[in-house]
Design a protein around this motif. Structure first.
Motif, mmCIF file in Angstrom:
data_model
loop_
_atom_site.group_PDB
_atom_site.id
_atom_site.type_symbol
_atom_site.label_atom_id
_atom_site.label_comp_id
_atom_site.label_asym_id
_atom_site.label_seq_id
_atom_site.Cartn_x
_atom_site.Cartn_y
_atom_site.Cartn_z
ATOM 1 N N ASP A 56 0.818 -1.219 0.000
ATOM 2 C CA ASP A 56 0.000 0.000 0.000
ATOM 3 C C ASP A 56 0.850 1.267 0.000
ATOM 4 O O ASP A 56 0.334 2.357 -0.268
ATOM 5 C CB ASP A 56 -0.922 0.017 1.221
ATOM 6 C CG ASP A 56 -1.956 -1.100 1.181
ATOM 7 O OD1 ASP A 56 -2.211 -1.643 0.083
ATOM 8 O OD2 ASP A 56 -2.501 -1.456 2.249
ATOM 9 N N PHE A 57 2.139 1.138 0.312
ATOM 10 C CA PHE A 57 3.025 2.306 0.385
ATOM 11 C C PHE A 57 3.868 2.459 -0.876
ATOM 12 O O PHE A 57 4.818 3.239 -0.903
ATOM 13 C CB PHE A 57 3.945 2.188 1.601
ATOM 14 C CG PHE A 57 3.229 2.151 2.920
ATOM 15 C CD1 PHE A 57 2.950 3.330 3.593
ATOM 16 C CD2 PHE A 57 2.814 0.954 3.469
ATOM 17 C CE1 PHE A 57 2.278 3.306 4.809
ATOM 18 C CE2 PHE A 57 2.150 0.911 4.677
ATOM 19 C CZ PHE A 57 1.870 2.094 5.347
ATOM 20 N N ALA A 58 3.534 1.716 -1.922
ATOM 21 C CA ALA A 58 4.378 1.659 -3.113
ATOM 22 C C ALA A 58 4.674 3.045 -3.696
ATOM 23 O O ALA A 58 5.841 3.412 -3.910
ATOM 24 C CB ALA A 58 3.722 0.763 -4.169
ATOM 25 N N GLU A 59 3.648 3.805 -3.970
ATOM 26 C CA GLU A 59 3.869 5.122 -4.586
ATOM 27 C C GLU A 59 4.641 6.037 -3.647
ATOM 28 O O GLU A 59 5.535 6.777 -4.072
ATOM 29 C CB GLU A 59 2.536 5.754 -4.980
ATOM 30 C CG GLU A 59 1.821 5.024 -6.113
ATOM 31 C CD GLU A 59 0.570 5.748 -6.556
ATOM 32 O OE1 GLU A 59 0.324 6.881 -6.052
ATOM 33 O OE2 GLU A 59 -0.169 5.200 -7.392
ATOM 34 N N ALA A 60 4.320 5.990 -2.371
ATOM 35 C CA ALA A 60 4.975 6.880 -1.401
ATOM 36 C C ALA A 60 6.468 6.591 -1.291
ATOM 37 O O ALA A 60 7.284 7.524 -1.225
ATOM 38 C CB ALA A 60 4.305 6.743 -0.033
ATOM 39 N N VAL A 61 6.856 5.322 -1.270
ATOM 40 C CA VAL A 61 8.281 5.014 -1.092
ATOM 41 C C VAL A 61 9.070 5.361 -2.344
ATOM 42 O O VAL A 61 10.232 5.783 -2.264
ATOM 43 C CB VAL A 61 8.502 3.544 -0.683
ATOM 44 C CG1 VAL A 61 7.850 3.259 0.658
ATOM 45 C CG2 VAL A 61 8.031 2.567 -1.746
ATOM 46 N N VAL A 62 8.473 5.212 -3.516
ATOM 47 C CA VAL A 62 9.163 5.603 -4.747
ATOM 48 C C VAL A 62 9.337 7.116 -4.787
ATOM 49 O O VAL A 62 10.401 7.636 -5.161
ATOM 50 C CB VAL A 62 8.404 5.081 -5.980
ATOM 51 C CG1 VAL A 62 8.971 5.688 -7.265
ATOM 52 C CG2 VAL A 62 8.483 3.559 -6.042
ATOM 53 N N GLU A 63 8.308 7.841 -4.371
ATOM 54 C CA GLU A 63 8.435 9.306 -4.300
ATOM 55 C C GLU A 63 9.513 9.722 -3.311
ATOM 56 O O GLU A 63 10.175 10.749 -3.484
ATOM 57 C CB GLU A 63 7.091 9.917 -3.894
ATOM 58 C CG GLU A 63 6.029 9.837 -4.971
ATOM 59 C CD GLU A 63 4.699 10.397 -4.518
ATOM 60 O OE1 GLU A 63 4.617 10.879 -3.350
ATOM 61 O OE2 GLU A 63 3.727 10.347 -5.297
ATOM 62 N N ALA A 64 9.716 8.906 -2.258
ATOM 63 C CA ALA A 64 10.728 9.223 -1.248
ATOM 64 C C ALA A 64 12.136 8.837 -1.690
ATOM 65 O O ALA A 64 13.097 9.148 -0.986
ATOM 66 C CB ALA A 64 10.390 8.522 0.062
ATOM 67 N N GLY A 65 12.249 8.154 -2.837
ATOM 68 C CA GLY A 65 13.583 7.853 -3.344
ATOM 69 C C GLY A 65 13.894 6.389 -3.573
ATOM 70 O O GLY A 65 14.958 6.057 -4.106
ATOM 71 N N ALA A 66 13.000 5.483 -3.189
ATOM 72 C CA ALA A 66 13.243 4.056 -3.438
ATOM 73 C C ALA A 66 13.289 3.802 -4.938
ATOM 74 O O ALA A 66 12.446 4.322 -5.691
ATOM 75 C CB ALA A 66 12.162 3.208 -2.790
#
Length: 471
Positions: A56-66
């Motif tokens: 569920d955090f996929a988009e958020a972690v990519v935006e954070a730099g993952a």
């Protein structure tokens, strides 16, 4: 982590790439399972938990730099999709460890693992860059995550291994094969799950069975003072080095004593020489932990003087383990509430007695979990020990197990106001706030599930606010 491309990682873990425009992009940052820990270059591991789904955090972690996720299903952002995320994480750790030029030190035991791991890490860090298990992340998820935090500069990787059954340590040692394996002790922690100390010994000994042979540089570091651990020498092809207070130990302590503040001091004897140690930690039980760390350091080429200096300057790196706070009014709070078993409970009580030789002492204790059929006898024994050590007042917190603690104290002769049973943490805080006086020493300890760290924190905050009632 050492830099690896997404294509390389996919091959290692047997996964399929999804929504990855350029598989040559490298993971150059940390491998994490907590979205709050993501940094540029990270690989985020998406576990499906009881309450939270990492996907569920996929988009958020990519935006954070993952740069990508290690996931069990496509998520619309760069991901390596596998059938089993945990197995894939382990495979990645195994691959990275094999490529590292680091010496891997693994340790296990019924009590003292985390404190000893912290000591080993602080000693070895004086010799070369060292990565070690944070806190008690010693299971099939925490261990590979720690291994993956090593970099090309890492020379020592110190990993704590926990077990709740036969085969667990064998599995962990297969993920991260150690060169040096340390077994501290065989006690009664989790005895309810294992069924007996012999079964615990069987499980802990899987570590020395996993070591390489003498010819390949394997070293088994064993406690000479614990018969069940010492017997593990027959289960390994590695070189065996013994530590302890026994005269037969290769690394041993002599003239063991406690300072007026309850800190251990001793003469350290190693095959390369002798030196004096006075520790910053509290309690005589840390002598065995220090000797274990010294044995590992000796095998890795450090002198007795270097080891003694490092041990004398080492502190506590993990929270709520004999964490000592001096309040402005002179009250000392010893927060040892992270966990508890019969061995660590006895050690903490003895440390309290040493710290309170000329002061009034309080033992705020709760249940020790996972003791099975031994629960009643072990809680009773701890209550009795508190009386034998002349602890000023025992405050037993909680339900049935706490009543057994007080019963043990009562049966040992605590018939007046020396012991009390309270229902919960808040009741303990209320009692202590009303009765503590300047100079008292308070130990707070129970299994993690009891949450008695809240008692210690409340008492510390009370002191800071100046609310304590003095007599």
């Amino acid at each position: 982590m050492i830099a690896l491309s997404l294509a390389e990682i996919a091959e290692v873990v047997g996964g399929q790439t999804h929504d990855i425009p350029d598989p040559s992009v490298q993971v150059t940052g940390s491998v994490v399972r907590d979205s709050r820990e993501v940094e540029p270059g990270s690989l985020f591991v998406a576990f499906v938990g009881e309450h939270v789904d990492g996907h569920d955090f996929a988009e958020a972690v990519v935006e954070a730099g993952a740069v990508a996720l290690l996931a069990s299903r496509p998520v619309g952002v760069p991901a390596i999709v596998v059938d089993d995320v945990q197995s894939a994480l382990g495979a990645l750790a195994r691959h990275v460890v094999r490529r590292l030029g680091a010496t891997l030190v693994a340790l296990t035991g019924s009590a003292g693992k985390t404190s000893t791991k912290d000591l080993i890490a602080q000693v070895l860090a004086r010799k070369a860059p060292t990565v070690f298990t944070p806190g008690s992340l010693n299971n099939e998820i925490g261990l590979p995550l720690t291994a993956l935090s090593a970099t090309a500069e890492t020379r020592f990787l110190v990993l704590e291994m926990g077990a709740r059954g036969i085969g667990h340590i064998r599995y962990l040692a297969d993920l991260t094969p150690p060169k040096i394996g340390l077994v501290l002790n065989v006690g009664t922690a989790h005895i309810g799950e294992f069924g007996g100390r012999e079964q615990i010994a069987q499980a802990k000994g899987e570590l020395v069975e996993a070591l390489p042979s003498v010819e390949e540089g394997g070293v088994a570091v064993l406690n000479a003072d614990d018969p069940l651990v010492r017997a593990m020498a027959s289960r390994t092809q590695a070189k065996v080095i013994l530590f302890g207070e026994s005269g037969e130990a290769d690394v041993r302590a002599e003239n063991v004593r406690l300072t007026d503040s309850g800190q251990p001091a001793f003469s350290l004897h190693t095959p390369s020489g002798c030196s004096e140690v006075t520790m910053r930690l509290y309690g005589e039980h840390h002598v065995s932990n220090a000797l274990a760390a010294a044995a590992v350091a000796h095998e890795l080429g450090m002198s007795a003087d270097e080891i003694a200096t490092a041990l004398s300057e080492a502190g506590s790196l993990s929270r709520w383990r004999m964490e000592v706070t001096e309040r402005p009014d002179g009250v000392t709070i010893v927060n040892d509430a992270y966990n508890a078993n019969p061995e660590s409970m006895r050690a903490a009580l003895r440390a309290l007695a040493a710290m309170g030789r000329e002061r009034r002492t309080w033992a705020v204790l709760g249940k020790m979990a996972e003791l099975g059929d031994e629960a009643l006898a072990e809680h009773d024994a701890v209550g009795r020990l508190a009386v034998r050590l002349n602890v000023g007042k025992l405050v037993a917190v909680g339900g049935r197990e706490a009543s057994w603690l007080q019963l043990g104290a009562y049966n040992e002769g605590s018939w007046g106001e020396e012991s009390v049973h309270v229902s919960d943490a808040q009741a303990a805080v209320d009692l202590l706030r009303s009765e503590l006086r300047p100079g008292d020493v308070v130990l707070v300890k129970a299994s993690r599930s009891v949450g008695l760290e809240s008692v210690a924190q409340a008492l510390i905050e009370t002191g800071a606010e100046g609310e304590v009632a003095a007599r």
